[in-house]
Design an enzyme around this catalytic site. Structure first.
Site, PDB file in Angstrom:
ATOM      1  CB  SER A  58      -1.085   0.068   1.178  1.00  0.00           C
ATOM      2  OG  SER A  58      -2.034  -0.758   0.945  1.00  0.00           O
ATOM      3  CE  LYS A  61      -4.602   2.071  -0.639  1.00  0.00           C
ATOM      4  NZ  LYS A  61      -3.941   0.975   0.075  1.00  0.00           N
ATOM      5  CB  SER A 118      -4.145   1.961   4.074  1.00  0.00           C
ATOM      6  OG  SER A 118      -3.275   1.286   2.841  1.00  0.00           O
TER       7      SER A 118
END
Length: 383
Positions: A58, A61, A118
């Site tokens: 993640s 991102k 997230s």
């Protein structure tokens, strides 16, 4: 001879003790790769395997948020705009806020959910809102990565999830993560309104958010930035912190435990703050150059580019600076024309040159301007 033999034995014993100590210091930083960067100058302070291409989970991102922030700052997107969740977005697994098909949420709450918790569903919804589809958004992600010099990077989705057949191609490096983290933090500081949140909520308080980056609560000066975990990527983190005007970015990839990623970034940040300081070169506010035959009599000079210098603590007192400007220039003068510089030195060594450029353009006087000026001079001479 006996004394010499004892001396040699003593030296060998000391070396045998010191060598493991250095290795132990390296072992204090878990993870397959890591990097410590000064955000203002881009200086790399420590690194290991920083160009190894690994799965970022993640931490991906950060690029998603960068493109969102660029759209907001350009005016293409507003914080109050509403984003509608598609079936594709709601089907995302992993961390999420459990959007329902057709549910709407403001851009602000979407960004908050991505930065704090997230949220994969929000990341996909934002990607579709900006580019029409996640795949089209990923093309923009890869194009932006190339512009930033992220040569170790290939994105295949906007979340970092292993949810597609080509997920094994989703790769980046600690160095590239630092680059996009630097761009996000320094060019779009409003993102810190979200990345520094410890606990909050969306849907009018009905759904709670908890920051996955534990350093936000437990590390002094923490400003962000993004955690990541999948079974293939391990535990990853891009952590940033600001102290005494210096912001550092610590990146680690491929840790075996969540505690390891926080430990590595904490130790890297501690090292940076303990060892370095940021010297902000003194730029005079009253730097002017006279202009000959210009519609303005003088032109104000401003620094161009970076005026900060990273130095080891204790060395700031050794620095000196020299200001040089042209005595006079002739119009026309284009904006950003270099008319001087500040030279930062340590002894005779030049560490940084800061160009001083024209703040505004200055046009050359035309015949009518000169004629009016001449009439004024005559009237003053003969009142």
């Amino acid at each position: 001879m006996k004394r010499l033999g004892c001396l040699i034995l003593t030296i060998l014993t000391m070396l045998s003790v010191l060598t493991p100590a250095v290795q132990a210091q390296e072992a204090e930083y878990p993870g397959k790769s890591y990097l410590l960067m000064d955000a203002a100058t881009g200086t790399i302070l420590q690194s290991r395997n920083e160009h190894e291409r690994l799965a970022p989970a993640s931490v991906t991102k950060i690029m998603t948020l960068l493109l969102v922030m660029e759209a907001i700052d350009s005016g293409a997107l507003q914080w109050t705009d509403t984003v509608t969740a598609s079936e594709t977005a709601t089907a995302k697994g992993g961390s999420q806020v459990y959007l329902k098909v057709g549910e709407t949420m403001s851009v602000e709450d979407m960004v908050k959910s991505i930065a704090v918790s997230s949220a994969n569903d929000c990341a996909c919804a934002m990607a579709e809102h900006l580019a029409g589809s996640e795949s089209a958004f990923v093309e923009k992600m890869n194009a932006r990565a190339q512009e930033l010099g992220m040569n170790d990077t290939q994105f295949v989705n906007c979340t970092g999830l292993d949810d597609s057949p080509d997920a094994s191609n989703h790769r980046t490096s600690a160095y590239d993560i630092a680059l996009m983290s630097q761009e996000l933090l320094t060019k779009h500081p409003d993102i810190k309104k979200f990345t520094t949140i410890w606990m909050d909520s969306v849907r009018g308080g009905a759904f709670g958010l908890n920051n996955t980056n534990k350093l936000i609560r437990f590390y002094s000066g923490a400003t962000g930035l993004k955690t990541g975990f999948t079974s293939s990527a391990g535990y990853c983190l891009s952590a940033s912190a600001l102290r005494d005007g210096m912001e550092l970015i610590a990146v680690v990839m491929g840790c075996e435990t969540s505690a390891d990623r926080f430990s590595t970034c904490r130790q890297l940040l501690d090292y940076g703050f303990a060892t370095y300081s940021l010297y902000d070169a003194p730029v005079p506010e009253d730097a002017f150059v006279p202009v000959k035959l210009g519609k303005a009599k003088q032109i104000h000079l401003v620094p161009q580019g970076n005026s900060k210098l990273l130095v080891k603590k204790g060395e700031v007192s050794k620095l000196n600076h020299e200001l040089t400007v042209l005595p006079e220039v002739s119009a026309p003068i284009p904006q950003s024309a270099k008319l001087g510089e500040i030279c930062i030195k340590s002894g005779d060594e030049i560490l940084l040159r800061i160009p001083l450029v024209a703040e505004q353009p200055v046009e050359r006087k035309n015949f009518a301007d000169l004629f009016v000026e001449l009439l004024g001079m005559v009237s003053m001479a003969h009142p």
